[in-house]
Design a protein around this motif. Structure first.
Motif, short mmCIF file in Angstrom:
data_model
loop_
_atom_site.label_atom_id
_atom_site.label_comp_id
_atom_site.label_asym_id
_atom_site.label_seq_id
_atom_site.Cartn_x
_atom_site.Cartn_y
_atom_site.Cartn_z
N VAL A 131 47.12 30.21 41.18
CA VAL A 131 47.49 31.59 40.83
C VAL A 131 46.64 32.03 39.65
N TRP A 132 45.98 33.18 39.81
CA TRP A 132 45.14 33.75 38.76
C TRP A 132 45.60 35.16 38.46
N PRO A 133 45.74 35.52 37.19
CA PRO A 133 46.17 36.90 36.87
C PRO A 133 45.07 37.89 37.24
N ALA A 134 45.49 39.05 37.77
CA ALA A 134 44.56 40.13 38.10
C ALA A 134 45.23 41.45 37.75
N GLY A 135 45.35 41.69 36.44
CA GLY A 135 46.05 42.89 35.98
C GLY A 135 47.53 42.78 36.27
N ALA A 136 48.11 43.82 36.89
CA ALA A 136 49.53 43.79 37.21
C ALA A 136 49.81 42.93 38.43
N GLU A 137 48.79 42.61 39.21
CA GLU A 137 48.95 41.79 40.41
C GLU A 137 48.50 40.36 40.11
N VAL A 138 48.56 39.52 41.15
CA VAL A 138 48.08 38.14 41.03
C VAL A 138 47.09 37.88 42.15
N ASP A 139 46.18 36.98 41.88
CA ASP A 139 45.16 36.61 42.86
C ASP A 139 45.37 35.14 43.22
N TYR A 140 45.44 34.85 44.52
CA TYR A 140 45.65 33.48 44.99
C TYR A 140 44.33 32.89 45.49
N ARG A 141 44.09 31.65 45.10
CA ARG A 141 42.93 30.92 45.60
C ARG A 141 43.42 29.67 46.32
#
Length: 464
Positions: free
Chosen positions: A348-358
């Motif tokens: 899980v990586w933060p991407a502003g108000a959302e999150v980015d999954y790798r």
């Protein structure tokens, strides 16, 4: 005599120098960098003086003369730099580093000092009444419009808006033919004159509404030949030291305001945003993994290089809460990375108000567990320590597909003392900045008063 009908109180003039260099305009952006640096600080002082003048006009109906002299000096300086560079390209004479009138320079700006200003207009003219002019000036200078405190910073631009485009045409003509087309010069001066009138009006320096007309040419409209030289203006009283005091004072005011505001917000959060157990709530968010675990990356906690006792108390206790069938663990990042090596999971990586999954491909979780600093089913409580840590969430049965809501809370015992220190420090900076501004303005006023023609005549009469 000197004039025709009543003139607008903001008077902008420019004299096109003959024999301009064909190529110098190509590097004026570089030559003017020292001016850009100084003007950046001067405009901070301009903004601070405008705020002080706002209250002076609101309560007394007057723009304090020392502050007026300073803001006029900033506009003069800005206009000379713009005239030399890409606001007009009208001269190759390097601008002086001066807030004064500089009568020998080919670009001049003067604003008649208003003895009285409307207390009501000061509330609306700089933002509401000036909106139509902001739209026009935005076309001239680029950016769509400028706030009052930024109304003169267009001089920093080397090519924005219609002014920059016309100046580019003039520069190309100069490069090719060696001549500056007079029509382009007159058009540029008309746009510059309009922008400076709006800057003075938005800067509260006059109540006269800027006219909606393009007064082109280097001279103001309605000006005839002057039969005799006007008397020299009195000293403004703004020496280099006083200008520096205003700039430093403005920076202290701005910095102090931000620091004290941050301190006040911190104290508000410390007092009102805690749960029943004394934890600050950071919010709850849903997470999903199609693999066997969720990994929340590396969290680097470094308060001090030396492991001082106070450093361990910044975050205090951290509490993580997940769904009841989800195990949450926190451990050293290196150990967690080895634990998840070869495991199918999602980072899980933060991407502003959302999150980015790798997504990471692999197999199931290993039986052996890392040395968790803290773990628990549904929740964990951990005393924060310095180091690099990673958080992992997995199903209690180690099954695939992890869906959970996760919330983070912390006691943050340092928030209260740090916020109190920031508030007090900010107030101190504001007090120092205001004092520097006040002292500089008082000394400038006293200097102007004692060097005015009336004071000199009075002194001579007393001696006689």
């Amino acid at each position: 005599m000197t004039t025709a009908a009543a003139r607008y109180p903001v008077r902008v003039r420019g004299r096109l120098d003959p024999g301009l260099s064909r190529w110098l305009w190509l590097v004026k952006w570089l030559l003017a960098i020292p001016h850009y640096v100084v003007l950046a600080f001067l405009w901070a002082g301009f903004a601070a003086c405008t705020v002080l003048a706002f209250f002076g006009i609101l309560f007394a109906g007057r723009y304090p003369r020392p502050l007026f002299d300073f803001t006029l000096g900033v506009l003069r300086w800005t206009w000379r730099v713009a005239y030399y560079t890409y606001g007009a390209l009208g001269t190759d004479q390097y601008p002086p580093f001066s807030l004064g009138p500089e009568p020998n320079y080919p670009a001049a700006l003067d604003i008649a000092y208003p003895e009285h200003l409307s207390r009501g207009l000061v509330l609306v003219k700089w933002w509401l009444l000036a909106i139509p002019h902001y739209l026009v000036v935005g076309i001239f200078l680029g950016g769509g419009g400028y706030a009052a405190s930024q109304a003169g910073q267009w001089a920093y631009s080397a090519g924005g808006g219609l002014v920059g485009l016309v100046a580019l045409f003039a520069g190309v003509a100069l490069l090719v033919t060696g001549r500056y087309p007079r029509g382009l010069f007159d058009f540029l001066l008309g746009m510059d004159r309009w922008a400076l009138r709006v800057a003075a009006y938005a800067g509260l320096m006059t109540d006269a509404y800027p006219p909606f007309r393009l007064d082109t040419g280097g001279d103001e409209p309605g000006v005839t030949t002057i039969d005799q030289e006007p008397p020299p203006p009195p000293s403004s009283g703004w020496t280099g030291g006083r200008v520096a005091a205003v700039v430093i004072g403005a920076l202290l005011l701005g910095t102090g305001s931000l620091v004290s505001a941050a301190g006040a917000i911190g104290l508000w959060a410390h007092s009102t945003q805690r749960d029943a157990d004394g934890y600050l709530v950071a919010g709850t968010k849903s997470f999903h993994s199609s693999g066997y675990a969720l990994s929340f990356g590396a969290i680097d906690l470094r308060w001090t290089e030396a492991r001082w006792r106070i450093a361990e108390d910044w975050l205090g206790e951290v509490r993580l809460r997940a769904d009841d069938d989800v195990v949450v663990g926190i451990g050293p990042a290196d150990d967690v990375a080895r634990y998840l090596e070869g495991v199918e999971h999602d980072e899980v990586w933060p991407a502003g108000a959302e999150v980015d999954y790798r997504h990471q491909a692999g197999g199931p979780l290993p039986v052996a567990q890392p040395a968790w600093a803290a773990s628990g089913t549904g929740s964990l409580t951990w005393r924060a320590e310095q180091g690099t840590w990673a958080v992992v969430a997995r199903n209690a049965d180690n099954g695939k597909v992890v869906d959970t809501e996760l919330s983070a809370r912390a006691t943050v015992p340092a928030l209260g003392p740090v916020s109190t220190g920031a508030l007090l420090g900010g107030v101190l900076l504001v007090s120092l900045g205001g004092t520097m501004l006040l002292i500089a303005a008082m000394h400038a006023f006293e200097r102007r008063r004692t060097t005015s023609p009336e004071a000199v005549d009075s002194e001579q009469s007393s001696e006689d």
